[in-house]
Design a protein around this motif. Sequence first.
Motif, PDB file in Angstrom:
ATOM      1  N   VAL A 113       0.857  -1.183   0.000  1.00  0.00           N
ATOM      2  CA  VAL A 113       0.000   0.000   0.000  1.00  0.00           C
ATOM      3  C   VAL A 113       0.893   1.233   0.000  1.00  0.00           C
ATOM      4  N   GLU A 114       0.645   2.131  -0.946  1.00  0.00           N
ATOM      5  CA  GLU A 114       1.383   3.400  -0.998  1.00  0.00           C
ATOM      6  C   GLU A 114       0.418   4.501  -0.587  1.00  0.00           C
ATOM      7  N   LEU A 115       0.772   5.220   0.484  1.00  0.00           N
ATOM      8  CA  LEU A 115      -0.112   6.246   1.028  1.00  0.00           C
ATOM      9  C   LEU A 115       0.550   7.623   0.938  1.00  0.00           C
ATOM     10  N   PRO A 116      -0.256   8.682   1.013  1.00  0.00           N
ATOM     11  CA  PRO A 116       0.308  10.036   0.970  1.00  0.00           C
ATOM     12  C   PRO A 116       1.019  10.355   2.285  1.00  0.00           C
ATOM     13  N   SER A 117       1.544  11.549   2.386  1.00  0.00           N
ATOM     14  CA  SER A 117       2.197  12.003   3.616  1.00  0.00           C
ATOM     15  C   SER A 117       1.225  12.828   4.445  1.00  0.00           C
ATOM     16  N   VAL A 118       1.420  12.793   5.754  1.00  0.00           N
ATOM     17  CA  VAL A 118       0.628  13.644   6.639  1.00  0.00           C
ATOM     18  C   VAL A 118       0.889  15.091   6.235  1.00  0.00           C
ATOM     19  N   GLY A 119      -0.180  15.875   6.154  1.00  0.00           N
ATOM     20  CA  GLY A 119      -0.046  17.276   5.748  1.00  0.00           C
ATOM     21  C   GLY A 119      -0.359  17.512   4.283  1.00  0.00           C
ATOM     22  N   ASP A 120      -0.393  16.436   3.476  1.00  0.00           N
ATOM     23  CA  ASP A 120      -0.736  16.593   2.056  1.00  0.00           C
ATOM     24  C   ASP A 120      -2.170  17.087   1.922  1.00  0.00           C
ATOM     25  N   GLU A 121      -2.376  18.043   1.026  1.00  0.00           N
ATOM     26  CA  GLU A 121      -3.726  18.513   0.675  1.00  0.00           C
ATOM     27  C   GLU A 121      -4.121  17.779  -0.600  1.00  0.00           C
ATOM     28  N   ILE A 122      -5.208  17.025  -0.553  1.00  0.00           N
ATOM     29  CA  ILE A 122      -5.629  16.261  -1.725  1.00  0.00           C
ATOM     30  C   ILE A 122      -7.073  16.632  -2.047  1.00  0.00           C
ATOM     31  N   GLU A 123      -7.314  16.943  -3.307  1.00  0.00           N
ATOM     32  CA  GLU A 123      -8.658  17.324  -3.746  1.00  0.00           C
ATOM     33  C   GLU A 123      -9.462  16.080  -4.112  1.00  0.00           C
ATOM     34  N   MET A 124     -10.786  16.200  -4.025  1.00  0.00           N
ATOM     35  CA  MET A 124     -11.691  15.139  -4.445  1.00  0.00           C
ATOM     36  C   MET A 124     -11.332  14.708  -5.870  1.00  0.00           C
ATOM     37  N   ASP A 125     -11.329  13.404  -6.126  1.00  0.00           N
ATOM     38  CA  ASP A 125     -11.049  12.784  -7.426  1.00  0.00           C
ATOM     39  C   ASP A 125      -9.567  12.764  -7.804  1.00  0.00           C
ATOM     40  N   GLU A 126      -8.684  13.275  -6.944  1.00  0.00           N
ATOM     41  CA  GLU A 126      -7.246  13.143  -7.196  1.00  0.00           C
ATOM     42  C   GLU A 126      -6.759  11.807  -6.650  1.00  0.00           C
ATOM     43  N   ASN A 127      -5.541  11.436  -7.037  1.00  0.00           N
ATOM     44  CA  ASN A 127      -4.968  10.175  -6.583  1.00  0.00           C
ATOM     45  C   ASN A 127      -4.537  10.283  -5.121  1.00  0.00           C
ATOM     46  N   LEU A 128      -5.039   9.367  -4.303  1.00  0.00           N
ATOM     47  CA  LEU A 128      -4.712   9.337  -2.881  1.00  0.00           C
ATOM     48  C   LEU A 128      -3.541   8.396  -2.601  1.00  0.00           C
ATOM     49  N   GLY A 129      -3.403   7.362  -3.413  1.00  0.00           N
ATOM     50  CA  GLY A 129      -2.361   6.366  -3.200  1.00  0.00           C
ATOM     51  C   GLY A 129      -2.575   5.190  -4.120  1.00  0.00           C
ATOM     52  N   ALA A 145      -2.784  -7.108  -9.495  1.00  0.00           N
ATOM     53  CA  ALA A 145      -2.783  -5.799 -10.149  1.00  0.00           C
ATOM     54  C   ALA A 145      -2.455  -4.687  -9.161  1.00  0.00           C
ATOM     55  N   ALA A 146      -2.145  -3.513  -9.709  1.00  0.00           N
ATOM     56  CA  ALA A 146      -2.011  -2.299  -8.904  1.00  0.00           C
ATOM     57  C   ALA A 146      -3.229  -1.436  -9.219  1.00  0.00           C
ATOM     58  N   SER A 147      -3.777  -0.823  -8.200  1.00  0.00           N
ATOM     59  CA  SER A 147      -4.981  -0.024  -8.386  1.00  0.00           C
ATOM     60  C   SER A 147      -4.820   1.313  -7.683  1.00  0.00           C
ATOM     61  N   ASP A 148      -5.120   2.401  -8.406  1.00  0.00           N
ATOM     62  CA  ASP A 148      -5.087   3.721  -7.786  1.00  0.00           C
ATOM     63  C   ASP A 148      -6.246   3.860  -6.810  1.00  0.00           C
ATOM     64  N   ILE A 149      -5.981   4.560  -5.717  1.00  0.00           N
ATOM     65  CA  ILE A 149      -7.026   4.896  -4.767  1.00  0.00           C
ATOM     66  C   ILE A 149      -7.389   6.349  -5.055  1.00  0.00           C
ATOM     67  N   ILE A 150      -8.650   6.602  -5.321  1.00  0.00           N
ATOM     68  CA  ILE A 150      -9.104   7.935  -5.686  1.00  0.00           C
ATOM     69  C   ILE A 150      -9.718   8.616  -4.463  1.00  0.00           C
ATOM     70  N   MET A 151      -9.303   9.851  -4.215  1.00  0.00           N
ATOM     71  CA  MET A 151      -9.766  10.603  -3.050  1.00  0.00           C
ATOM     72  C   MET A 151     -11.263  10.909  -3.177  1.00  0.00           C
ATOM     73  N   PRO A 152     -12.084  10.393  -2.241  1.00  0.00           N
ATOM     74  CA  PRO A 152     -13.532  10.602  -2.335  1.00  0.00           C
ATOM     75  C   PRO A 152     -13.998  11.992  -1.897  1.00  0.00           C
ATOM     76  N   VAL A 153     -13.193  12.673  -1.074  1.00  0.00           N
ATOM     77  CA  VAL A 153     -13.520  14.018  -0.585  1.00  0.00           C
ATOM     78  C   VAL A 153     -12.222  14.829  -0.490  1.00  0.00           C
ATOM     79  N   SER A 154     -12.322  16.133  -0.585  1.00  0.00           N
ATOM     80  CA  SER A 154     -11.136  16.985  -0.463  1.00  0.00           C
ATOM     81  C   SER A 154     -10.757  17.157   1.002  1.00  0.00           C
ATOM     82  N   GLY A 155      -9.449  17.230   1.260  1.00  0.00           N
ATOM     83  CA  GLY A 155      -9.030  17.474   2.630  1.00  0.00           C
ATOM     84  C   GLY A 155      -7.536  17.342   2.827  1.00  0.00           C
ATOM     85  N   GLU A 156      -7.120  17.673   4.029  1.00  0.00           N
ATOM     86  CA  GLU A 156      -5.718  17.555   4.413  1.00  0.00           C
ATOM     87  C   GLU A 156      -5.526  16.245   5.165  1.00  0.00           C
TER      88      GLU A 156
END
Length: 128
Positions: free
Chosen positions: A42-58, A65-76
């Motif tokens: 599992v590849e995860l973002p860093s604490v403090g990252d700001e990620i917008e809804m629909d962007e790649n979370l990890g 297979a490898a599967s992208d995790i898509i950010m369901p909501v915007s947030g830090e």
Amino acid sequence: MSTVLEGLFYTKDHEWVRVEEDKAYIGITDYAQHSLGSIVYVELPSVGDEIEMDENLGVVESVKAASDIIMPVSGEVLEINEELEDSPELINDAPYDNHLVVVQLKDKSELDDLMGKEDYEAFISEEE
């Protein structure tokens, strides 16, 4: 049939969101972990990252297979589930008990775009 829990929000990309006050716990659904098979990384973002809804979370990687995790909501990102770095298979064992990240919700109205239990069950029944 995959387990779908009441009280969570779901995405068409098979992420779940549990909201506690202004925090969102985000993970992948039972359906997603079944589809992926044995999760090995599992590849995860860093604490403090700001990620917008629909962007790649990890990324979640399985033996298939490898599967992208898509950010369901915007947030830090407030917290990542560090247990998954050493034991990614926890997602296979209990996908709803093992969130990937906790984020500070930026806009609660984004939750209106997500599905509840019944809508998600109907959605996955079409995919199965």
